[in-house]
Scaffold this motif. Structure first.
Motif, PDB file in Angstrom:
ATOM      1  N   LEU A  50     135.114  25.692 -13.345  1.00 26.82           N
ATOM      2  CA  LEU A  50     135.535  23.836 -12.820  1.00 26.82           C
ATOM      3  C   LEU A  50     134.438  23.442 -13.016  1.00 26.82           C
ATOM      4  N   ILE A  51     135.237  22.615 -14.222  1.00 22.95           N
ATOM      5  CA  ILE A  51     133.792  21.775 -14.202  1.00 22.95           C
ATOM      6  C   ILE A  51     134.148  20.642 -13.837  1.00 22.95           C
ATOM      7  N   PHE A  52     133.300  19.695 -13.165  1.00 30.54           N
ATOM      8  CA  PHE A  52     133.709  18.484 -13.190  1.00 30.54           C
ATOM      9  C   PHE A  52     132.240  17.742 -13.664  1.00 30.54           C
ATOM     10  N   GLN A  75     131.417  27.567 -11.081  1.00 27.74           N
ATOM     11  CA  GLN A  75     131.346  25.762 -11.016  1.00 27.74           C
ATOM     12  C   GLN A  75     130.386  25.331 -11.977  1.00 27.74           C
ATOM     13  N   LYS A  76     130.978  24.166 -12.119  1.00 27.98           N
ATOM     14  CA  LYS A  76     128.793  23.635 -13.002  1.00 27.98           C
ATOM     15  C   LYS A  76     129.310  22.175 -12.464  1.00 27.98           C
ATOM     16  N   LEU A  77     128.507  21.137 -12.459  1.00 33.75           N
ATOM     17  CA  LEU A  77     128.695  19.755 -12.591  1.00 33.75           C
ATOM     18  C   LEU A  77     127.854  19.469 -13.390  1.00 33.75           C
ATOM     19  N   ILE A  78     128.465  18.533 -14.709  1.00 32.75           N
ATOM     20  CA  ILE A  78     127.664  17.850 -15.569  1.00 32.75           C
ATOM     21  C   ILE A  78     127.805  16.146 -15.333  1.00 32.75           C
ATOM     22  N   ALA A  89     133.617  11.390 -20.505  1.00 30.70           N
ATOM     23  CA  ALA A  89     133.647  12.540 -19.684  1.00 30.70           C
ATOM     24  C   ALA A  89     134.250  13.415 -19.909  1.00 30.70           C
ATOM     25  N   VAL A  90     135.321  13.390 -20.189  1.00 29.36           N
ATOM     26  CA  VAL A  90     136.619  14.430 -21.224  1.00 29.36           C
ATOM     27  C   VAL A  90     135.349  15.702 -21.848  1.00 29.36           C
ATOM     28  N   ALA A 315     123.873  13.421 -20.517  1.00 27.44           N
ATOM     29  CA  ALA A 315     123.967  14.087 -19.684  1.00 27.44           C
ATOM     30  C   ALA A 315     122.999  13.944 -19.209  1.00 27.44           C
ATOM     31  N   GLU A 316     122.392  14.176 -17.579  1.00 21.91           N
ATOM     32  CA  GLU A 316     121.388  13.741 -17.510  1.00 21.91           C
ATOM     33  C   GLU A 316     120.532  15.021 -16.513  1.00 21.91           C
ATOM     34  N   GLU A 317     121.691  15.740 -15.851  1.00 21.99           N
ATOM     35  CA  GLU A 317     121.224  16.854 -15.032  1.00 21.99           C
ATOM     36  C   GLU A 317     122.937  17.549 -15.548  1.00 21.99           C
ATOM     37  N   ILE A 318     123.369  19.120 -15.647  1.00 20.67           N
ATOM     38  CA  ILE A 318     123.736  19.952 -16.093  1.00 20.67           C
ATOM     39  C   ILE A 318     123.556  20.793 -14.886  1.00 20.67           C
TER      40      ILE A 318
END
Ligand code: UDP
Ligand code: MG
Length: 342
Positions: A50-52, A75-78, A89-90, A315-318
């Protein structure tokens, strides 16, 4: 639908499906999202990441997503540095997806997650793109439906790339079609057009688009108008030709009118009463000229933006869930069509 779950449960364990979810101020929706999507994802016969992509949310969506990283093993958060818009974003999500196929879906559950197994099934039975086309637009105003209808018709009239009617970003794409999409380097990312430009074997699934379950739509009237203009001017230069056409028509009409006035004065001796007709013509021509200059400006502006070569997003944070990436390496098999289900 082929029943792939029972006879071949482990067959696809070396395949990875990425689900990309753009998120902008969706804190009301995210708990429901996990509640509905996780059981579906867990029942799939392949691995899922899952990539948010948090698109600069001003509410606590990003914090929620950080806390929720344990909910699914991969799972990842970008977190983008600010709001860049859904299209960016996409793109960020697609660039970070490692899957053999990628599903793009909204966080507001307007893209029904129960279709994910059907999309995967269709992909495994041999196609590159599974396109979700909506039947109905429940809960949308007549004005929105009418303008969407007109917009698609106009778009397909002007552009040589056929952009399918009533489709959004909800779709599954094979690795090679994602790679093809990412190879399009333009900064103005009008996704619908880019998807269509890539082409590739496509299957269409029809579904009913539900109204948003919570939160509010991020699109204002002006936002949608901007997107429509973006769509028209990104994928076609026909509007420039129309402007030239209108200019030509106006010039020809003006010339004929002039000849007629001269002829009338010479033959009948009737001197033209000038002021009102002059005013009408000047206003009309002025309008045509300003409109055309505006149109040219739109394209010049686009070219200017493209020449800056700025990144599509920052991206500020991944952050990845602890177990993400530690699992077996993804095998990229292409073409996917060879994975047949019986
Ligand atoms: N979205 C985003 N950035 C934005 C606007 C929207 O990432 O600037 C996300 C939003 O969180 C949602 C999806 O894009 O997951 C679709 O947005 P929305 O539901 O507002 O659009 P609609 O369904 O009305 O077309
Ligand atoms: Mg929505």
């Amino acid at each position: 639908m082929t029943n792939y779950l029972n006879p071949l449960p482990d067959r696809y364990q070396d395949l990875l499906l990425s689900i990309v979810v753009p998120v902008f101020n969706e804190s009301a929706m995210l708990p429901v999202f996990f509640q509905q999507v996780l059981p579906i994802v867990k029942a799939l016969p392949l691995r899922v990441e899952l990539i948010f992509v948090d698109d600069g949310s001003e509410d606590d969506s990003a914090e929620y997503l950080k806390r929720a990283l344990h909910k699914h093993s991969e799972q990842k958060l970008i977190k983008l540095s600010r709001n860049f818009g859904k299209e960016a974003a996409v793109t960020a999500g697609l660039e970070h997806a490692r899957g053999n196929a990628v599903v793009i879906m909204d966080a507001d559950l307007q893209d029904p997650p129960e279709y994910i197994p059907v999309m995967v099934d269709t992909w495994l039975s041999g196609t590159d793109v599974v396109l979700m086309q909506r039947h109905s637009r429940v809960g949308e105003t007549l004005l929105k439906r009418l303008s969407a209808h007109l917009f698609y018709r106009l778009l397909n009239r002007t552009s040589r790339t056929e952009i399918p009617v009533d489709t959004g970003d909800f779709r599954l794409m094979s690795r090679r079609s994602v790679n093809a999409l990412l190879s399009l380097k333009e900064r103005n990312r009008y996704m619908k057009g880019l998807f269509a430009w890539v082409g590739m074997p496509t299957k269409v699934i029809h579904y009913d688009r539900a109204p948003r379950a919570a939160g509010t739509t991020k699109w204002s009237f002006w936002g949608l108008l901007g997107l429509a203009l973006e769509g028209l001017t990104s994928f076609s230069i026909s509007p420039l030709r129309w402007a030239a056409g209108v200019g030509l028509l106006a010039a020809a009409t003006g010339a004929l009118f002039g000849i007629w006035i001269v002829a009338k004065t010479l033959l009948i001796g009737d001197a033209a009463a000038g002021y009102p007709s002059l005013l009408a013509i000047v206003t009309f021509l002025g309008g045509v000229q300003l409109f055309s200059i505006g149109l040219v400006g739109e394209y010049v502006g686009k070219t200017y933006m493209e020449t800056k070569q700025r990144p599509v997003y920052l991206a500020e944070e991944i952050i990845a869930s602890p177990s993400a990436g530690k699992t077996a390496k993804v095998q990229h098999r292409e073409p996917v069509q060879h994975v047949k289900v019986v």
